[in-house]
Design a protein around this motif. Structure first.
Motif, PDB file in Angstrom:
ATOM      1  N   ALA A   1      78.610   6.003  18.830  1.00  0.00           N
ATOM      2  CA  ALA A   1      78.154   6.062  17.445  1.00  0.00           C
ATOM      3  C   ALA A   1      79.010   7.013  16.612  1.00  0.00           C
ATOM      4  CB  ALA A   1      76.690   6.468  17.400  1.00  0.00           C
ATOM      5  N   ASP A   2      79.362   8.167  17.169  1.00  0.00           N
ATOM      6  CA  ASP A   2      80.121   9.149  16.387  1.00  0.00           C
ATOM      7  C   ASP A   2      81.490   8.609  15.995  1.00  0.00           C
ATOM      8  OD1 ASP A   2      78.085  10.888  16.506  1.00  0.00           O
ATOM      9  OD2 ASP A   2      78.927  12.136  18.116  1.00  0.00           O
ATOM     10  N   SER A   3      82.182   7.979  16.962  1.00  0.00           N
ATOM     11  CA  SER A   3      83.515   7.451  16.639  1.00  0.00           C
ATOM     12  C   SER A   3      83.423   6.386  15.561  1.00  0.00           C
ATOM     13  CB  SER A   3      84.177   6.830  17.864  1.00  0.00           C
ATOM     14  OG  SER A   3      84.179   7.707  18.917  1.00  0.00           O
ATOM     15  N   PHE A   4      82.471   5.482  15.710  1.00  0.00           N
ATOM     16  CA  PHE A   4      82.360   4.408  14.719  1.00  0.00           C
ATOM     17  C   PHE A   4      82.007   4.989  13.343  1.00  0.00           C
ATOM     18  CE2 PHE A   4      82.461  -0.105  16.266  1.00  0.00           C
ATOM     19  CZ  PHE A   4      83.044   0.170  17.504  1.00  0.00           C
ATOM     20  N   ARG A   5      81.080   5.922  13.330  1.00  0.00           N
ATOM     21  CA  ARG A   5      80.685   6.495  12.032  1.00  0.00           C
ATOM     22  C   ARG A   5      81.879   7.181  11.364  1.00  0.00           C
ATOM     23  NH1 ARG A   5      75.284   9.256  10.014  1.00  0.00           N
ATOM     24  NH2 ARG A   5      76.125  10.191   8.154  1.00  0.00           N
ATOM     25  N   LYS A   6      82.651   7.898  12.175  1.00  0.00           N
ATOM     26  CA  LYS A   6      83.801   8.628  11.629  1.00  0.00           C
ATOM     27  C   LYS A   6      84.815   7.650  11.014  1.00  0.00           C
ATOM     28  CE  LYS A   6      87.173  12.086  13.114  1.00  0.00           C
ATOM     29  NZ  LYS A   6      88.426  11.352  13.169  1.00  0.00           N
ATOM     30  N   VAL A   7      85.182   6.611  11.760  1.00  0.00           N
ATOM     31  CA  VAL A   7      86.234   5.734  11.221  1.00  0.00           C
ATOM     32  C   VAL A   7      85.725   4.952  10.007  1.00  0.00           C
ATOM     33  CG1 VAL A   7      87.511   5.547  13.397  1.00  0.00           C
ATOM     34  CG2 VAL A   7      85.876   3.774  12.822  1.00  0.00           C
ATOM     35  N   ILE A   8      84.460   4.578  10.040  1.00  0.00           N
ATOM     36  CA  ILE A   8      83.925   3.824   8.897  1.00  0.00           C
ATOM     37  C   ILE A   8      83.901   4.722   7.652  1.00  0.00           C
ATOM     38  CG2 ILE A   8      81.857   2.690   7.963  1.00  0.00           C
ATOM     39  CD1 ILE A   8      81.295   1.811  10.957  1.00  0.00           C
ATOM     40  N   SER A   9      83.431   5.960   7.825  1.00  0.00           N
ATOM     41  CA  SER A   9      83.365   6.875   6.672  1.00  0.00           C
ATOM     42  C   SER A   9      84.753   7.139   6.108  1.00  0.00           C
ATOM     43  CB  SER A   9      82.733   8.206   7.066  1.00  0.00           C
ATOM     44  OG  SER A   9      81.453   7.987   7.546  1.00  0.00           O
TER      45      SER A   9
ATOM     46  N   GLU B   1      68.655   8.564  15.344  1.00  0.00           N
ATOM     47  CA  GLU B   1      68.827   9.258  16.621  1.00  0.00           C
ATOM     48  C   GLU B   1      70.316   9.251  16.975  1.00  0.00           C
ATOM     49  OE1 GLU B   1      66.081   7.653  19.555  1.00  0.00           O
ATOM     50  OE2 GLU B   1      64.752   7.152  17.891  1.00  0.00           O
ATOM     51  N   PRO B   2      70.741  10.160  17.876  1.00  0.00           N
ATOM     52  CA  PRO B   2      72.183  10.351  18.109  1.00  0.00           C
ATOM     53  C   PRO B   2      72.970   9.096  18.477  1.00  0.00           C
ATOM     54  CG  PRO B   2      70.905  12.013  19.269  1.00  0.00           C
ATOM     55  CD  PRO B   2      69.917  11.101  18.637  1.00  0.00           C
ATOM     56  N   ASP B   3      72.420   8.198  19.280  1.00  0.00           N
ATOM     57  CA  ASP B   3      73.189   7.033  19.730  1.00  0.00           C
ATOM     58  C   ASP B   3      73.154   5.862  18.751  1.00  0.00           C
ATOM     59  OD1 ASP B   3      74.446   7.729  21.992  1.00  0.00           O
ATOM     60  OD2 ASP B   3      72.888   7.023  23.368  1.00  0.00           O
ATOM     61  N   VAL B   4      72.527   6.085  17.616  1.00  0.00           N
ATOM     62  CA  VAL B   4      72.301   4.956  16.705  1.00  0.00           C
ATOM     63  C   VAL B   4      73.038   5.180  15.393  1.00  0.00           C
ATOM     64  CG1 VAL B   4      70.517   3.663  15.446  1.00  0.00           C
ATOM     65  CG2 VAL B   4      70.033   4.574  17.735  1.00  0.00           C
TER      66      VAL B   4
ATOM     67  N   LEU C   1      69.242  -3.929   2.348  1.00  0.00           N
ATOM     68  CA  LEU C   1      69.707  -4.626   3.552  1.00  0.00           C
ATOM     69  C   LEU C   1      70.105  -3.544   4.558  1.00  0.00           C
ATOM     70  CD1 LEU C   1      72.180  -5.957   5.360  1.00  0.00           C
ATOM     71  CD2 LEU C   1      70.383  -7.524   4.682  1.00  0.00           C
ATOM     72  N   VAL C   2      69.388  -3.460   5.653  1.00  0.00           N
ATOM     73  CA  VAL C   2      69.658  -2.409   6.637  1.00  0.00           C
ATOM     74  C   VAL C   2      70.351  -3.014   7.851  1.00  0.00           C
ATOM     75  CG1 VAL C   2      68.597  -0.698   8.172  1.00  0.00           C
ATOM     76  CG2 VAL C   2      67.657  -1.079   5.890  1.00  0.00           C
ATOM     77  N   CYS C   3      71.400  -2.331   8.302  1.00  0.00           N
ATOM     78  CA  CYS C   3      72.051  -2.719   9.552  1.00  0.00           C
ATOM     79  C   CYS C   3      71.955  -1.513  10.483  1.00  0.00           C
ATOM     80  CB  CYS C   3      73.515  -3.081   9.309  1.00  0.00           C
ATOM     81  SG  CYS C   3      74.455  -3.304  10.842  1.00  0.00           S
ATOM     82  N   ALA C   4      71.539  -1.731  11.696  1.00  0.00           N
ATOM     83  CA  ALA C   4      71.490  -0.633  12.677  1.00  0.00           C
ATOM     84  C   ALA C   4      72.083  -1.100  13.994  1.00  0.00           C
ATOM     85  CB  ALA C   4      70.056  -0.166  12.883  1.00  0.00           C
ATOM     86  N   VAL C   5      72.765  -0.172  14.663  1.00  0.00           N
ATOM     87  CA  VAL C   5      73.371  -0.466  15.963  1.00  0.00           C
ATOM     88  C   VAL C   5      72.956   0.621  16.935  1.00  0.00           C
ATOM     89  CG1 VAL C   5      75.511  -0.964  17.200  1.00  0.00           C
ATOM     90  CG2 VAL C   5      75.438  -1.220  14.713  1.00  0.00           C
ATOM     91  N   ASN C   6      72.471   0.208  18.087  1.00  0.00           N
ATOM     92  CA  ASN C   6      72.164   1.159  19.146  1.00  0.00           C
ATOM     93  C   ASN C   6      73.326   1.143  20.142  1.00  0.00           C
ATOM     94  OD1 ASN C   6      71.206   2.650  21.249  1.00  0.00           O
ATOM     95  ND2 ASN C   6      69.244   1.547  21.462  1.00  0.00           N
ATOM     96  N   PHE C   7      74.128   2.197  20.121  1.00  0.00           N
ATOM     97  CA  PHE C   7      75.291   2.273  21.018  1.00  0.00           C
ATOM     98  C   PHE C   7      74.892   2.681  22.434  1.00  0.00           C
ATOM     99  CE2 PHE C   7      79.079   1.783  18.351  1.00  0.00           C
ATOM    100  CZ  PHE C   7      78.507   1.822  17.092  1.00  0.00           C
ATOM    101  N   GLY C   8      73.670   3.192  22.585  1.00  0.00           N
ATOM    102  CA  GLY C   8      73.212   3.608  23.907  1.00  0.00           C
ATOM    103  C   GLY C   8      72.748   2.423  24.737  1.00  0.00           C
ATOM    104  N   THR C   9      72.185   2.727  25.897  1.00  0.00           N
ATOM    105  CA  THR C   9      71.742   1.634  26.769  1.00  0.00           C
ATOM    106  C   THR C   9      70.222   1.584  26.881  1.00  0.00           C
ATOM    107  OG1 THR C   9      72.150   3.132  28.612  1.00  0.00           O
ATOM    108  CG2 THR C   9      73.829   1.472  28.202  1.00  0.00           C
ATOM    109  N   THR C  10      69.525   2.538  26.254  1.00  0.00           N
ATOM    110  CA  THR C  10      68.056   2.481  26.306  1.00  0.00           C
ATOM    111  C   THR C  10      67.507   2.171  24.925  1.00  0.00           C
ATOM    112  OG1 THR C  10      68.061   4.866  25.987  1.00  0.00           O
ATOM    113  CG2 THR C  10      67.776   4.075  28.249  1.00  0.00           C
TER     114      THR C  10
END
Ligand code: NOJ
Length: 548
Positions: A310-318, A490-493, A502-511
């Motif tokens: 999540a952190d990497s994706f958020r950083k590059v998108i921002s 939450e941290p992984d999201v 219009l909301v988009c959410a991604v859960n990068f974790g496995t739970t």
């Protein structure tokens, strides 16, 4: 509201373009190699998928040392792929279906077989013919050492020595890729004039724009000095030699090309698109290429290279959103192309069938990309969830990187295997050839699971996810061009809002985690029980009355 519904001539700002790797799309002539008539036959499929345009990988006459990125004639079609009449039929058919056509133009280098290079070889040192390329005397006794220490991107020295017309060992020429791809000398005005002619040739044939190969290339440092780290490009497989790439003069070329496009737009109101393959060290540097009078867009590769968290994706998108703001462009997202390991494999464990988390993550990444503000590029087979073919035998590999380095690491054949269309066995409907015709690269048996006939029939397939998201993009004013607002998660999201709820959410974790919006999602990459966002899953919701 996105201006896609009101401002049709700026179509490119949030377009979704499908990259057609012509030799692997569909073979209409039965020789095992895809061709332009095959692309035309596939247009209804692409229309059903819902893309706005296609980018055709190079189909020009070429000895194919780098699958067409070694162009011998910029204004014709290689007989393997068809002819100009077939090109015209394809463009007309695409336009009838509302599909734009982009060509791949290769201005950094040509082919050994380009007539101007042949003329240069037959001409003496110091001649006008040699001045169109980078010819230079060698160093050391008898000029037997290359003029500088640069290495080519695909391994080995960036210089090759020629034999002079009188049979003696002679000058060297520069090639930042393979020796079969001599670099043009853009400091010679004849080169710029010639490329302007090429642009007009295709614009007159009604193309909608160009994907520009190696768009941070073209100019080299005028003195061609030694590099402190000559193997950096080959080591990183990126354009990092500051003396060979990203020279300030290149911006003048993009201004000229933009002016040519504007000239055509002034005639009929239709914007022609210049989208650059710009590999530069930072998003800020990239933003210079898309200033209002330069390229319309440049691929934003940082999303493609971001690690699955999540952190990497958020950083590059921002960063992309920040750096693009004020340039007049829109971010051009890409997760796959013909040079990269496919997402299904990249995000998962490298098993031959790409099982494990890869497919789930690739589906989630697609939904994320298609919800982001700006334009997006899809590489053929991505919509089928095709994994990389990682176990091709050495004797079928064609990527010059393998030939030049002897290493399998990061070679590109595995993402270029011909598409499976139907049936249970190779060639999976790819070729119209008689029984026994082999596709130019072998297709594994497990391609059957990904064939388009199966994908279309199964509503849980990648194909339906892509189709549904593209159709929603076309319908919903919140999607496409615009801005995004991050939500606390939450941290992984990662979660963000587009336009009006219009909301988009991604859960990068496995739970599983709590979804940012209750209710059934509009679209999800995996089943989402009410209020829950499972691991490795993305979803879209419309949350009008929740204040989001
Ligand atoms: C980038 C292209 O995408 C790649 O396929 C090619 O090998 C190099 N440029 C050289 O043209």
């Amino acid at each position: 509201m996105s201006d896609k519904h009101t401002d049709a001539h700026r179509w490119w700002r949030d377009a979704v373009i499908y990259q057609v790797y012509v030799r692997s799309f569909l073979d209409s002539t039965g020789d095992g190699i895809g061709d332009l008539a095959g692309v035309r036959a596939g247009l209804p499929y692409l229309r059903k998928l819902g893309v706005d345009g296609i980018w055709l990988s190079p189909f020009y006459p070429s000895p194919q040392h780098d699958h067409g990125y070694d162009v011998a004639d910029y204004c014709d079609v290689d007989p393997v792929f068809g002819d100009l009449a077939e090109f015209d039929r394809l463009t007309a058919a695409a336009h009838r279906l509302g599909i734009k056509v982009l060509l791949d133009i290769v201005p950094n280098h040509s082919s050994l077989q380009h007539p101007w290079f042949q003329e240069a070889l037959a001409s003496p040192a110091g001649s006008a013919a040699r001045a169109r390329f980078h010819f230079a005397d060698g160093r050391g006794p008898d000029g037997a050492e290359p003029p500088n220490n640069w290495h080519s991107m695909f391994g080995g020295p960036a210089w090759s020595r020629v034999t002079e017309p009188d049979g003696t060992p002679g000058q060297w020429y520069l090639h930042m890729f393979t020796p079969e791809q001599p670099d043009w000398n853009w400091r010679n005005p004849a080169v710029g004039t010639e490329f302007e002619r090429v642009l007009r040739f295709w614009l007159d044939r009604d193309v909608d724009g160009f994907r520009i190969d190696v768009a941070a290339g073209l100019f080299k440092h005028p003195a061609l000095p030694d590099s402190p780290d000559p193997e950096a490009d080959a080591r990183t497989r990126d354009s990092v030699n500051p003396l060979a790439w990203n020279q300030p003069e290149v911006h003048d070329v993009w201004r000229r090309w933009r002016a040519v496009c504007e000239e055509y737009t002034a005639r009929d109101g239709r914007e022609r698109l210049l989208v650059g393959e710009v590999s530069v060290p930072s998003a800020r540097e990239q933003a210079k290429y898309v200033r209002p009078d330069e390229l319309h867009q440049a691929f934003f590769f940082d999303l493609l290279s971001a690690a699955w968290d999540a952190d990497s994706f958020r950083k590059v998108i921002s960063e992309a959103m920040q750096d693009i703001a004020g340039t007049g462009s829109t971010v051009t997202w890409v997760l796959n192309n013909h040079d990269q390991v496919r997402t299904v494999t990249r995000y998962g464990e490298p098993t031959p069938e790409g099982s494990g988390l890869g497919p789930a993550r690739a589906r989630a990444a697609a939904l994320l990309m298609l919800a982001l503000p700006g334009a997006a590029y899809i590489y053929q087979g991505e919509e089928l969830g095709l994994p990389e073919v990682i176990d091709l035998p050495d004797d079928v590999l064609t990527d010059p990187i393998f030939r030049r380095t002897g290493k399998r690491a990061r070679i590109r054949d595995g993402c270029r295997v011909p598409l499976p269309w139907s049936g249970q066995a190779s060639p999976f409907g790819f070729t119209s050839g008689v029984e026994g015709t082999k596709p130019w690269l072998p297709q594994p048996d497990w391609f059957a699971e990904h064939a388009t006939d199966r994908a279309l029939a199964d509503t849980r397939s990648f194909w339906h996810l892509y189709r549904d998201s593209l159709h929603l993009r076309a319908l919903l004013p919140q999607l496409g061009e615009g801005t995004l607002r991050w939500l606390e998660t939450e941290p992984d999201v990662l979660a963000f809002v587009r336009g009006d709820g219009l909301v988009c959410a991604v859960n990068f974790g496995t739970t599983p985690t709590t979804a940012p919006v209750s209710g059934v999602p509009l679209l999800a990459s995996a089943p989402c029980p009410d209020g829950v966002l499972p691991g490795s899953t993305a979803a879209w919701w419309v949350a009008h009355d929740t204040g989001l």
